[in-house]
Design a protein around this motif. Structure first.
Motif, PDB file in Angstrom:
ATOM      1  N   LEU A   8       0.831  -1.205   0.000  1.00  0.00           N
ATOM      2  CA  LEU A   8       0.000   0.000   0.000  1.00  0.00           C
ATOM      3  C   LEU A   8       0.866   1.256   0.000  1.00  0.00           C
ATOM      4  N   ARG A  11       2.974   1.565  -3.356  1.00  0.00           N
ATOM      5  CA  ARG A  11       2.157   2.009  -4.497  1.00  0.00           C
ATOM      6  C   ARG A  11       1.827   3.491  -4.395  1.00  0.00           C
ATOM      7  N   HIS A  12       1.569   3.965  -3.189  1.00  0.00           N
ATOM      8  CA  HIS A  12       1.260   5.393  -3.054  1.00  0.00           C
ATOM      9  C   HIS A  12       2.475   6.238  -3.415  1.00  0.00           C
ATOM     10  N   HIS A  16       2.437   8.828  -6.407  1.00  0.00           N
ATOM     11  CA  HIS A  16       2.247  10.209  -5.967  1.00  0.00           C
ATOM     12  C   HIS A  16       3.530  10.888  -5.497  1.00  0.00           C
ATOM     13  N   CYS A  19       6.618  12.582  -2.031  1.00  0.00           N
ATOM     14  CA  CYS A  19       5.649  12.883  -0.978  1.00  0.00           C
ATOM     15  C   CYS A  19       6.284  12.585   0.377  1.00  0.00           C
ATOM     16  N   VAL A  24       1.859  10.314   3.179  1.00  0.00           N
ATOM     17  CA  VAL A  24       1.578   8.886   2.990  1.00  0.00           C
ATOM     18  C   VAL A  24       0.620   8.397   4.072  1.00  0.00           C
ATOM     19  N   ALA A  27      -2.926   9.619   3.305  1.00  0.00           N
ATOM     20  CA  ALA A  27      -3.518   8.975   2.131  1.00  0.00           C
ATOM     21  C   ALA A  27      -3.851   7.511   2.374  1.00  0.00           C
ATOM     22  N   THR A  28      -3.003   6.819   3.136  1.00  0.00           N
ATOM     23  CA  THR A  28      -3.211   5.379   3.361  1.00  0.00           C
ATOM     24  C   THR A  28      -4.004   5.084   4.628  1.00  0.00           C
TER      25      THR A  28
END
Length: 404
Positions: A8, A11-12, A16, A19, A24, A27-28
Motif C-alpha cells: 500500500l 504504491r502510493h 504520488h 511525498c 503517505v 492517504a493510506t
C-alpha cells in the motif's frame, strides 16, 4: 497485514511521489509510526529513497520527500517469436536498461534448440545487469501461442510448431539463478498491457492490440483490465476464419485472419522470392524484411502497393469484427502493422466503416504503436514490476534498515 501495508505504501509513493511520510499516512490511513517503519523497510529493500526536504509553503521544518527508487531492482522480459528472440531489462521505475533482439529461426529450430538459444540470451542479459548493480526480481517469457500461465507451459503455438512445451521448467534447468522466478504468458496479452501502461494509447480503458507478426495475435483491454477468458486463452483473433476457401493455416484451419494479414502473407505477395519457408533463405529479422519491401516499393514494384492494399482491406474486415465484439475506443497496430500504418490504415478504415456497427465503428480509431517489435518483451518486464509493487516483501533486504 504488514505485507499488504508495505504494498500500500509503496504504491502510493510510486504513484504520488515525491511525498512526505505524513502525506503517505494521511492517504493510506495508517498511523505515522507504522508508516515510518514501513518506509524504513522499503528503503532497506532498495525500493524507496529520500530526495531531500519538501517545502510546502508552511512555517516550520520542511518534511523529507520520498520517491520510488528501484534503480537496483530489475525486471527482465524476453520474447521468442518466429524469426527473432528479444530481451528488455528495466529497473523498477520502468527505465529501460538493456534492449536487444537477435535474428533466430524459431519456426525451423524446434523447441529444444529455441529454448537453448533463449536461455543464452537470458544468461547474457543477466550478466550485463550485474555490473550495473541491478538484481532481477523476475523473468517473464512472451510466446505467440496459448499458454498455461499457472505452470509456464505453452499449450500450442502454431507458428512455432510447439505443443505442450514446458518453458518455465526447461529454463529452470539452465544456468539461471534458481531464486529468480520465471513466468510465461501470451505475447499479445503482454503487449496489450505494455500499450495500456505506457504506449500511445496509455490509460485507454477499452483497447485492442494487434501484434502484426508472422502470426497475428490480439490482446484485449476491457474496462481497464486484460480480458483473459475462462482458460486465459482469449485474444486468439488471428485464428478467426474469415475466408473458408482461403489459404491453409498452420493451426490446422483454413482461411484464418492471419493468413490474410500476417507478415508471412505480405511477404508472399510483395516479395514472393523472399517468402517464408523457402529453404534457400537465410534467417531475416522482421525489420530487414520490411526494409526490403519498402525498397522495392521505392523502386516502383507494383506488387508491393497491391499487397499492402489487400492486407489493409483484410485488416479492416477483421477489425470490424473486433469492434462489434468488444467496442474498443482504439485499435493499436503493433509489429509490422505499425511500420506500414500510413499505408494500411486508409484501406482498413474504409472496411471498418463499411462493416462495423455504425455507432461503435465511428468512435473507434486505429493508432500505430511506438513500441515496435519490443512491445511484448516490454510488457513482460512490466509484469515483473507489477508483481514487485504488489508484494515488495519478496524483494530481498539489500542493506540494514536505517534508524527511524
Amino acid at each position: 497485514m504488514r505485507r499488504s501495508n508495505l504494498a500500500l505504501v509503496l504504491r502510493h509513493i510510486s504513484g504520488h511521489g515525491p511525498c512526505s511520510r505524513s502525506a503517505v499516512a494521511v492517504a493510506t490511513r495508517l498511523n505515522k509510526t507504522t508508516v515510518t517503519s514501513l518506509v524504513s523497510e522499503l528503503q532497506a529493500r532498495g525500493l524507496v529513497k529520500e530526495t531531500g526536504p519538501q517545502h510546502a509553503g508552511s512555517v516550520g521544518r520542511p518534511s523529507v520527500a520520498l520517491v520510488l527508487d528501484g534503480s537496483r531492482v530489475g525486471a527482465l522480459g524476453v520474447e521468442v517469436n518466429v524469426d527473432y528472440i528479444a530481451a528488455i531489462a528495466t529497473d523498477l521505475a520502468g527505465r529501460v536498461l538493456i534492449d536487444r533482439r537477435i535474428s533466430f529461426d524459431a519456426m525451423g529450430s524446434g523447441p529444444e534448440r529455441s529454448l537453448d538459444e533463449l536461455a543464452c540470451v537470458i544468461e547474457k542479459t543477466l550478466a550485463d545487469l550485474e555490473p550495473l548493480g541491478v538484481t532481477p526480481a523476475g523473468i517473464t517469457v512472451a510466446v505467440p501461442g496459448l499458454v498455461d500461465t499457472t505452470n509456464g507451459t505453452v499449450v500450442v503455438a502454431p507458428n512455432l510448431g510447439w505443443r505442450g512445451v514446458k518453458v518455465a521448467e526447461r529454463l529452470s534447468r539452465a544456468d539461471i539463478p534458481g531464486d529468480i522466478p520465471i513466468g510465461v504468458d501470451n505475447d499479445a496479452n503482454l503487449a496489450a498491457l505494455a500499450e495500456y501502461t505506457f504506449g500511445v494509447a496509455a490509460g485507454t480503458s477499452d483497447l485492442v492490440y494487434l501484434t502484426g507478426e508472422v502470426g497475428v495475435g490480439g490482446g484485449v483491454i476491457s474496462g481497464g483490465r486484460l480480458l483473459g477468458g475462462a482458460d486465459g486463452f482469449a485474444g486468439e483473433v488471428g485464428h478467426v476464419v474469415v475466408d473458408p476457401s482461403g489459404e491453409a493455416c498452420r493451426c490446422g484451419l483454413t482461411g484464418c485472419w492471419e493468413t490474410k494479414v500476417g507478415l508471412a502473407a505480405l511477404v508472399r505477395m510483395a516479395t514472393p522470392d523472399r517468402a517464408y519457408g523457402r529453404r534457400s533463405q537465410i534467417v531475416r529479422d522482421p525489420e530487414e524484411r520490411l526494409a526490403e519491401i519498402e525498397q522495392r516499393r521505392a523502386e516502383g514494384d507494383p506488387r508491393v502497393d497491391t499487397a499492402v492494399a489487400e492486407v489493409g482491406a483484410w485488416l479492416g474486415i477483421g477489425a470490424a469484427m473486433l469492434v462489434n465484439l468488444f467496442n474498443p475506443r482504439v485499435i493499436v497496430l503493433g509489429g509490422y502493422f505499425a511500420r506500414l500504418a500510413d499505408l494500411l490504415i486508409p484501406a482498413a478504415e474504409r472496411e471498418l466503416a463499411r462493416l462495423g456497427m455504425s455507432g461503435a465503428a465511428g468512435r473507434c480509431r486505429f493508432v500505430a504503436s511506438d513500441l515496435g517489435f519490443g512491445a511484448a518483451s516490454r510488457g513482460a518486464a512490466g509484469v515483473v514490476v507489477e508483481r514487485a509493487l504488489s508484494d515488495p516483501a519478496n524483494i530481498e533486504i539489500r542493506h540494514p534498515q536505517p534508524p527511524a
